[in-house]
Design an enzyme around this catalytic site. Structure first.
Site, mmCIF file in Angstrom:
data_model
loop_
_atom_site.group_PDB
_atom_site.id
_atom_site.type_symbol
_atom_site.label_atom_id
_atom_site.label_comp_id
_atom_site.label_asym_id
_atom_site.label_seq_id
_atom_site.Cartn_x
_atom_site.Cartn_y
_atom_site.Cartn_z
ATOM 1 N NE ARG A 40 -4.384 -1.168 0.281
ATOM 2 C CZ ARG A 40 -5.474 -0.893 -0.417
ATOM 3 N NH1 ARG A 40 -5.477 0.139 -1.240
ATOM 4 N NH2 ARG A 40 -6.545 -1.631 -0.297
ATOM 5 C CE LYS A 101 15.869 17.769 8.905
ATOM 6 N NZ LYS A 101 15.349 17.181 7.658
ATOM 7 C CB VAL A 128 21.259 11.491 11.386
ATOM 8 C CG1 VAL A 128 22.555 12.270 11.574
ATOM 9 C CG2 VAL A 128 20.279 11.811 12.500
ATOM 10 N N GLY A 130 21.413 11.361 5.645
ATOM 11 C CA GLY A 130 20.957 10.777 4.385
ATOM 12 C C GLY A 130 21.431 9.351 4.209
ATOM 13 C CB ILE A 132 26.266 9.054 6.137
ATOM 14 C CG1 ILE A 132 26.778 10.005 5.064
ATOM 15 C CG2 ILE A 132 27.406 8.637 7.053
ATOM 16 C CD1 ILE A 132 27.328 11.301 5.611
ATOM 17 N N GLY A 183 18.461 22.611 -7.116
ATOM 18 C CA GLY A 183 17.557 21.782 -6.331
ATOM 19 C C GLY A 183 18.114 21.367 -4.983
ATOM 20 C CG ASP A 197 18.484 19.857 8.319
ATOM 21 O OD1 ASP A 197 17.508 19.113 8.169
ATOM 22 O OD2 ASP A 197 19.653 19.516 8.024
ATOM 23 C CE LYS A 201 19.772 16.368 8.697
ATOM 24 N NZ LYS A 201 20.407 16.813 7.428
ATOM 25 N N GLY A 298 19.438 13.522 -0.767
ATOM 26 C CA GLY A 298 19.191 13.030 -2.117
ATOM 27 C C GLY A 298 18.220 11.874 -2.110
#
Length: 418
Positions: A40, A101, A128, A130, A132, A183, A197, A201, A298
């Site tokens: 779903r 986050k 945190v 992305g 990594i 972007g 931000d 984190k 990303g």
């Protein structure tokens, strides 16, 4: 077969999760021990013609009441309705994997407790750094070690902007416009460029490290909007660059936590982290220094981190494996007591008189005078309050028009003295 649901539709991360699950189906099945499939997708929008259109629902109850769905991937962002959905999913016997986050730092302790009580999992690797892998190593590889510091670059947008300012000499506004065109920056980039931000984190990592809730609102946070070419010029003269750094330190006296632009020496690995890349240094008593580097954001890197959690949960459907931190708050010490070395820049009316004024307060300081009568020098390690008092006095001293900027110098914890 393990069935999952995606909350957040086919947005950037949601579509990435669906894409990676389809492209790497055989590998994921091998790693998970069984096939993983999307059953779903919750989305308020219609997606006519989409190959997974038949999986769409606008009703969360369709997911909640489906006993075949064992894992919910929450990639909506924000705290509501993400919190309500995540909590109800856990209470209904479904594990939750999230990239959110805001959800993790505000409600993570509670959701982890609920997951533990029900032998489920609330996983958040993608929240945190992305792509990594940092949450899992702190939860597993470093869980028996005593962490003393966590520092690094955790916001790709700000790092890209500062990198462009240094490389091209662009002003902040122009570098931000370039990030937006590519972007990298949101329509409203305040959360990124003002440091909030990265602050969230850092709070997540410190909560993991200490086992108690760290509120990001208590972290001293400064952004990069005031950084100028003159700051880079002075930093470069002394062999440094400027990065937006998270810097958390755990010691017997309490918890120090700060997010702010800082000078990083050219010999430090952080100085080489460019563009939208992130880097995290964890310092621990047994393991010493461990560094993690990679794409901090990303579509596919973040989706990959979500799926790594899904695979982990699929292998442990009836066992809680995630570190649980207490809902008890771990207070952050006031920033005024932090001891750091700084670079101070001052606009001078008379360089000779200014030099005498500076040397009276900072004896032996090596002062760099630029052609525009701007002076720059380093303080010794001293508290924030001490620096504020001294620079306030200098602002009224002879030969100085105003104190233009004070930037902290990042120096990792000296593990030999721990």
């Amino acid at each position: 077969m393990v069935y999952i649901a995606i909350l957040g539709g086919f947005g950037v991360i949601g579509s990435g999760v669906a894409q990676v699950l389809a492209q790497n189906a055989a590998l994921i099945e091998k790693k998970a021990g069984q096939a993983v499939a999307v059953k779903r997708v919750l989305d308020i929008r219609d997606c006519p013609g989409h190959p997974m259109e038949h999986l769409l629902t606008k009703n969360f109850e369709d997911i909640l009441t489906d006993d075949e769905i064992k894992i919910v991937a929450e990639v909506m962002g924000g705290t509501e309705p993400a919190y309500t959905y995540a909590k109800r999913a856990l209470l209904a016997g479904k594990s939750v994997c999230t990239s959110n986050k805001e959800l993790v730092i505000k409600h993570g302790a509670e959701l982890l407790r609920i997951a533990q009580e029900r032998e489920l999992n609330f996983m958040f690797e993608a929240s945190v750094g992305g792509g990594i892998p940092i949450v899992r190593p702190m939860n597993l590889a470093l869980t028996t070690d005593e962490i003393v510091a966590v520092a690094g670059i955790l916001n790709g947008t700000s790092n890209y902007i500062l990198h462009q300012m240094e490389k091209t000499g662009a002003a902040f506004a122009d570098a931000l416009a370039g990030a937006s065109a590519l972007g990298y920056a949101e329509k409203n980039p305040k959360e990124d460029v003002e440091g909030r931000d990265a602050s969230r984190k850092l709070a997540i990592l410190l909560s993991l490290a200490t086992g108690r809730q760290v509120n990001y609102e208590e972290i001293h946070t400064e952004g990069i909007t005031g950084i100028t070419a003159a700051d880079f010029s002075a930093a470069r003269h002394f062999g440094y660059t400027i990065k937006l750094l998270v810097d958390g330190r755990i010691n017997g006296g309490g918890l120090e936590a700060m997010v702010a632009p800082a000078l990083v020496h050219g010999s430090n690995a952080f100085s080489t982290v460019g563009d939208v890349f992130n880097c995290v240094l964890v310092q621990a008593k047994v393991t010493d220094n461990v560094m993690f580097y990679g794409r901090g954001a990303g579509k596919l890197p973040t989706a990959g981190a979500v799926i790594s959690d899904i695979v982990d949960v699929s292998k442990h459907l009836h066992r809680h494996i995630m570190h649980t931190w207490s809902e008890e708050v771990n207070p952050v010490l006031p920033a005024g007591s932090y001891i750091k070395k700084k670079m101070v820049r001052a606009v001078c009316s008379d360089t000779v008189i200014a030099k005498n004024s500076i040397e009276k307060i900072y004896p032996g300081a090596k002062i760099f005078f630029s052609q525009d009568k701007t002076a720059a020098w380093f303080t010794p390690p001293e508290t924030e309050d001490e620096t504020s008092a001294k620079t306030a006095a200098l602002a009224e001293a002879g030969g100085i028009l105003k104190i233009e900027k004070t930037l902290r110098v990042y120096e990792p914890v000296n593990m030999e003295k721990i």
